[in-house]
Scaffold this active site. Structure first.
Site, PDB file in Angstrom:
ATOM      1  N   GLU A  54      -1.671   5.179   3.439  1.00 51.66           N
ATOM      2  CA  GLU A  54      -1.761   3.813   2.928  1.00 51.66           C
ATOM      3  C   GLU A  54      -3.184   3.329   2.689  1.00 51.66           C
ATOM      4  O   GLU A  54      -3.438   2.578   1.734  1.00 51.66           O
ATOM      5  CB  GLU A  54      -1.040   2.853   3.892  1.00 51.66           C
ATOM      6  CG  GLU A  54       0.468   2.975   3.900  1.00 51.66           C
ATOM      7  CD  GLU A  54       0.992   4.051   4.822  1.00 51.66           C
ATOM      8  OE1 GLU A  54       2.229   4.170   4.960  1.00 51.66           O
ATOM      9  OE2 GLU A  54       0.176   4.783   5.428  1.00 51.66           O
ATOM     10  N   HIS A  91       7.047   4.518  12.979  1.00 50.92           N
ATOM     11  CA  HIS A  91       7.292   5.389  11.829  1.00 50.92           C
ATOM     12  C   HIS A  91       6.031   6.048  11.267  1.00 50.92           C
ATOM     13  O   HIS A  91       6.112   6.864  10.358  1.00 50.92           O
ATOM     14  CB  HIS A  91       7.944   4.589  10.702  1.00 50.92           C
ATOM     15  CG  HIS A  91       7.011   3.578  10.071  1.00 50.92           C
ATOM     16  ND1 HIS A  91       6.724   2.363  10.664  1.00 50.92           N
ATOM     17  CD2 HIS A  91       6.295   3.613   8.922  1.00 50.92           C
ATOM     18  CE1 HIS A  91       5.887   1.695   9.891  1.00 50.92           C
ATOM     19  NE2 HIS A  91       5.602   2.421   8.840  1.00 50.92           N
ATOM     20  N   HIS A 136      13.703   5.061  13.224  1.00 51.35           N
ATOM     21  CA  HIS A 136      13.488   5.353  11.807  1.00 51.35           C
ATOM     22  C   HIS A 136      14.229   6.616  11.403  1.00 51.35           C
ATOM     23  O   HIS A 136      14.372   7.555  12.193  1.00 51.35           O
ATOM     24  CB  HIS A 136      11.982   5.507  11.538  1.00 51.35           C
ATOM     25  CG  HIS A 136      11.602   5.370  10.107  1.00 51.35           C
ATOM     26  ND1 HIS A 136      11.687   6.405   9.201  1.00 51.35           N
ATOM     27  CD2 HIS A 136      11.119   4.308   9.407  1.00 51.35           C
ATOM     28  CE1 HIS A 136      11.276   6.002   8.015  1.00 51.35           C
ATOM     29  NE2 HIS A 136      10.932   4.726   8.107  1.00 51.35           N
ATOM     30  N   GLU A 189      -0.944  -8.700  -1.585  1.00 48.67           N
ATOM     31  CA  GLU A 189      -1.411  -8.151  -0.307  1.00 48.67           C
ATOM     32  C   GLU A 189      -2.648  -7.277  -0.548  1.00 48.67           C
ATOM     33  O   GLU A 189      -2.805  -6.206   0.031  1.00 48.67           O
ATOM     34  CB  GLU A 189      -0.310  -7.355   0.395  1.00 48.67           C
ATOM     35  CG  GLU A 189      -0.570  -7.144   1.877  1.00 48.67           C
ATOM     36  CD  GLU A 189       0.507  -6.309   2.557  1.00 48.67           C
ATOM     37  OE1 GLU A 189       1.352  -6.907   3.259  1.00 48.67           O
ATOM     38  OE2 GLU A 189       0.507  -5.078   2.387  1.00 48.67           O
ATOM     39  N   ASP A 192       0.808  -1.216   0.000  1.00 47.18           N
ATOM     40  CA  ASP A 192       0.000   0.000   0.000  1.00 47.18           C
ATOM     41  C   ASP A 192       0.843   1.270   0.000  1.00 47.18           C
ATOM     42  O   ASP A 192       0.401   2.317   0.440  1.00 47.18           O
ATOM     43  CB  ASP A 192      -0.930   0.007   1.214  1.00 47.18           C
ATOM     44  CG  ASP A 192      -0.202  -0.326   2.515  1.00 47.18           C
ATOM     45  OD1 ASP A 192       1.025  -0.063   2.593  1.00 47.18           O
ATOM     46  OD2 ASP A 192      -0.834  -0.849   3.441  1.00 47.18           O
ATOM     47  N   ARG A 247       2.998   8.249  10.101  1.00 45.72           N
ATOM     48  CA  ARG A 247       2.785   9.700  10.005  1.00 45.72           C
ATOM     49  C   ARG A 247       1.712  10.182  10.974  1.00 45.72           C
ATOM     50  O   ARG A 247       1.801  11.290  11.507  1.00 45.72           O
ATOM     51  CB  ARG A 247       2.375  10.075   8.573  1.00 45.72           C
ATOM     52  CG  ARG A 247       3.473   9.904   7.550  1.00 45.72           C
ATOM     53  CD  ARG A 247       2.956  10.105   6.132  1.00 45.72           C
ATOM     54  NE  ARG A 247       4.001   9.899   5.154  1.00 45.72           N
ATOM     55  CZ  ARG A 247       4.775  10.857   4.655  1.00 45.72           C
ATOM     56  NH1 ARG A 247       4.599  12.099   5.057  1.00 45.72           N
ATOM     57  NH2 ARG A 247       5.719  10.592   3.766  1.00 45.72           N
TER      58      ARG A 247
END
Length: 328
Positions: free
Chosen positions: A90, A168, A200, A76, A54, A170
């Site tokens: 995503e 990580h 990260h 996926e 994604d 957002r």
């Protein structure tokens, strides 16, 4: 970060788009991907484009293929939270990818059912399991040839008993990461446990985490680790605190539970099986669940992985060969 994974699995790309730059916006990245992958499609003229997951790369590559009337296969497929901002971007990436895809390789029954709810034709959906389980299975075999000294040389430390932490997303930038860090500090004060945190490289993550945790005793902030080292840490930790979707699928292979620092997950199979626990970025929830898992972790568990059996790639290859009429 990608190069070491390619090296581990002995994969040599024919094209490197070299797109990643510090501080670029999603729109800038999206435009660069669309143009760069279109140049490759124009030159190669493939019969099929396979995209995975994604990411922004996946959706823009699928869009470029659609514009050129090239068939798309999505590995996926069907993962959903049905919340457009979690995970961001995503969730929307994968929904758009579904509209551009001809062959949907769904890892689970739930993923297949999500696609059916979106009116994807049943005959275009294939239940395969997820290739990440294949990768872990292969990685575990390769891990047998790795000496512990190699792990220590990369991490700088290897406590006997530790929690593995990653992050990580957002949607956790700012206040979310602040609360997670505060929870980790409190855990080191009340529990006899070390924390290993490969941080990260995104500056919105790295700067905040180092500011809060750099000098905290028993919290070991390290650079992102290689894939074999990550597998080793997954194998040897007590459990994991993470917002990673992939780790939710990898952890069951090692009999480890995951505290998921998100409010929503597209991988509810693990949550429903008790393998993953949604704690969001709540300081109180994280501390409470860590305490409970530390009390329970003395008895190691073994789980059936709900995301696959390690044979997804073989199924996908077989389906592609049958549908495209390719000779093996």
């Amino acid at each position: 970060m990608l190069d070491q994974v390619l090296k581990f699995f002995e994969i040599v790309p024919d094209y490197d788009l070299d797109l990643m730059r510090a501080d670029q916006s999603l729109n800038t990245l999206s435009g660069k991907i669309l143009i760069s992958i279109d140049n490759v499609l124009s030159k190669v003229k493939p019969d099929l484009l396979i995209v995975h997951g994604d990411t922004t790369t996946s959706v823009m590559a699928a869009w470029a293929a659609f514009h050129r009337k090239i068939k798309v296969a999505h590995v996926e497929a069907g993962l959903r939270t049905f919340n457009s901002l979690s995970p961001f971007p995503e969730e929307i990436n994968r929904q758009i990818t579904a509209r551009l895809t001809d062959y949907h390789f769904a890892p689970t029954i739930k993923a297949r059912d999500n696609l059916l709810l979106e009116n994807i034709p049943k005959n275009d959906i294939y239940m395969t399991g997820n290739t990440i389980v294949d990768a872990v299975s292969l990685g575990i075999l390769k891990l047998q040839n790795i000496d512990e000294s190699e792990i220590i040389s990369e991490t700088g430390i290897l406590p006997k008993r530790f929690i593995l932490v990653t992050g990580h997303r957002r949607e956790s930038f700012g206040k979310g990461f602040e609360l997670i860090c505060e929870a980790l500090i409190q855990i080191t004060k009340t529990e006899k446990i070390d924390i290993i945190y490969p941080v990260h490289l995104n500056p919105y993550v790295k700067n905040h985490v180092y500011k809060k945790l750099e000098n905290i005793e028993n919290i070991h902030l390290i650079n992102p680790v290689s894939y074999p080292t990550m597998l080793y840490l997954l194998k040897n930790c007590e459990f994991i605190i993470s917002d990673s979707g992939g780790i939710q699928e990898e952890a069951p292979a090692f009999g480890k539970k995951v505290l998921v620092t998100r409010d929503f997950s597209e991988r509810m199979e693990g949550v429903e099986a008790g393998l993953s626990i949604l704690v969001g970025t709540s300081k109180e929830k994280i501390i409470k669940e860590v305490s409970l898992l530390l009390k329970a972790s003395k008895s190691k568990a073994s789980f059936n992985n709900p995301y696959g059996d390690g044979k997804a790639a073989k199924r996908i290859v077989k389906i592609i060969i049958e549908n495209l009429g390719v000779k093996e």
